[in-house]
Enzyme design. Structure first.
Site, PDB file in Angstrom:
ATOM      1  N   ASP A 104       0.953  -1.260   0.129  1.00 23.01           N
ATOM      2  CA  ASP A 104       0.015   0.501  -0.058  1.00 23.01           C
ATOM      3  C   ASP A 104       1.307   0.589   0.234  1.00 23.01           C
ATOM      4  OD1 ASP A 104      -2.765  -1.381   0.483  1.00 23.01           O
ATOM      5  OD2 ASP A 104      -2.694  -1.268   2.538  1.00 23.01           O
ATOM      6  N   LYS A 105       0.156   2.090  -0.001  1.00 27.26           N
ATOM      7  CA  LYS A 105       1.074   3.666  -0.482  1.00 27.26           C
ATOM      8  C   LYS A 105       1.410   3.963   0.571  1.00 27.26           C
ATOM      9  CE  LYS A 105       0.913   8.107  -2.260  1.00 27.26           C
ATOM     10  NZ  LYS A 105      -0.171   8.862  -2.997  1.00 27.26           N
TER      11      LYS A 105
END
Ligand code: URA
Length: 257
Positions: A104-105
């Site tokens: 995920d970012k």
């Protein structure tokens, strides 16, 4: 045999942009098996053909492998129009590198970056059950009951049944100092430090597993991927090539059933 357009292959190998490569070809500077290439669309076999620029052979099929300590704020994508993509952090002119899987970012940690599609396919195959270990700071007190629930397989479906495979949850007595990413001291009293090992890669899997037991992930970092461990001396945002030993480990790992 896999054929690829000459201009694409040269650009992938980091020789130059597609436009620059086309210019080299037009000028007659590129040879394929000793014959000047007639056009950029010419199909070549990177594993068999000898391709030279100005008489200098290009090692086009050379696979490259990097281990990256991904920072938060970067997406695991390779699209040209995304400037904060993880591949932009790799010190290489190759254009065909991509991350093996996604984080995920806001997740940090170990990402394998390569141009070896076969290896990526193996490492991501659901059949291989590649182990991924994450270090996390959790909002709330993680209990031995939670460890049991994770070991049995927690249901991460919102409405439907979607049971995650058994996961190994370990409660730590203190933060993993080298990975700890400060949570303010007031909140610290009510947080837990854990590692969790999962063998699948469902979307937001770790966050959803904790959400399912009523707790939220405050900080997440991947610390191992199959046989690879995030080196403690690899600063955040930095990458390095895999060592010969790491490559051997990876190769024998994907051969196992
Ligand atoms: N699980 C998550 O929730 N996020 C990640 O980035 C990786 C695993």
């Amino acid at each position: 045999m896999s054929l690829i357009r000459l201009d694409k292959m040269l650009a992938n190998a980091g020789v130059g942009s597609r436009t620059q490569v086309k210019y080299h070809i037009k000028k007659g500077l590129v040879t394929v098996n000793g014959t000047p290439a007639s056009k950029p669309e010419l199909k070549v076999d990177p594993d068999k053909d000898t391709i030279c620029i100005n008489g200098e052979p290009i090692n086009t099929s050379l696979a490259e492998y990097f281990i990256l300590n991904k920072p938060a704020g970067y997406v695991s994508a390779t699209k040209d129009n995304i400037h904060s993509d993880v591949v932009s952090l790799i010190d290489s002119t190759r254009k065909d590198l991509f991350p093996v899987g996604r984080l995920d970012k806001d997740t940090e940690g170990l990402l394998l970056i390569t141009n070896d599609g076969a290896l990526a396919h193996n490492m991501l195959s659901p059949k291989k059950h590649v182990e991924k270990t994450y270090y996390a700071v959790i909002d709330g007190i993680v209990t031995d009951d939670d460890v049991t629930v994770f070991a049995q397989g927690v249901n991460i479906g919102d409405e439907d049944l979607n049971v995650a495979l058994p996961a190994k949850l370990t409660i730590l007595n203190e933060p993993l100092s080298s990975y700890y990413n400060g949570v303010d001291s007031e909140k610290d009293k009510n947080v837990s430090y854990i590692t969790v090992t999962i063998t699948e890669g469902k979307f937001h899997q770790v966050k959803r597993m904790f959400h399912a037991i009523g707790k939220e992930v405050l900080y997440l970092k991947r610390i191992s991927f199959g046989p690879l461990t995030l080196p403690e001396d690899l600063p955040i945002s930095k990458s390095r090539k895999l060592t010969v030993n790491e490559l051997k480990l990876l190769e024998s790992y994907i051969k196992k059933d």
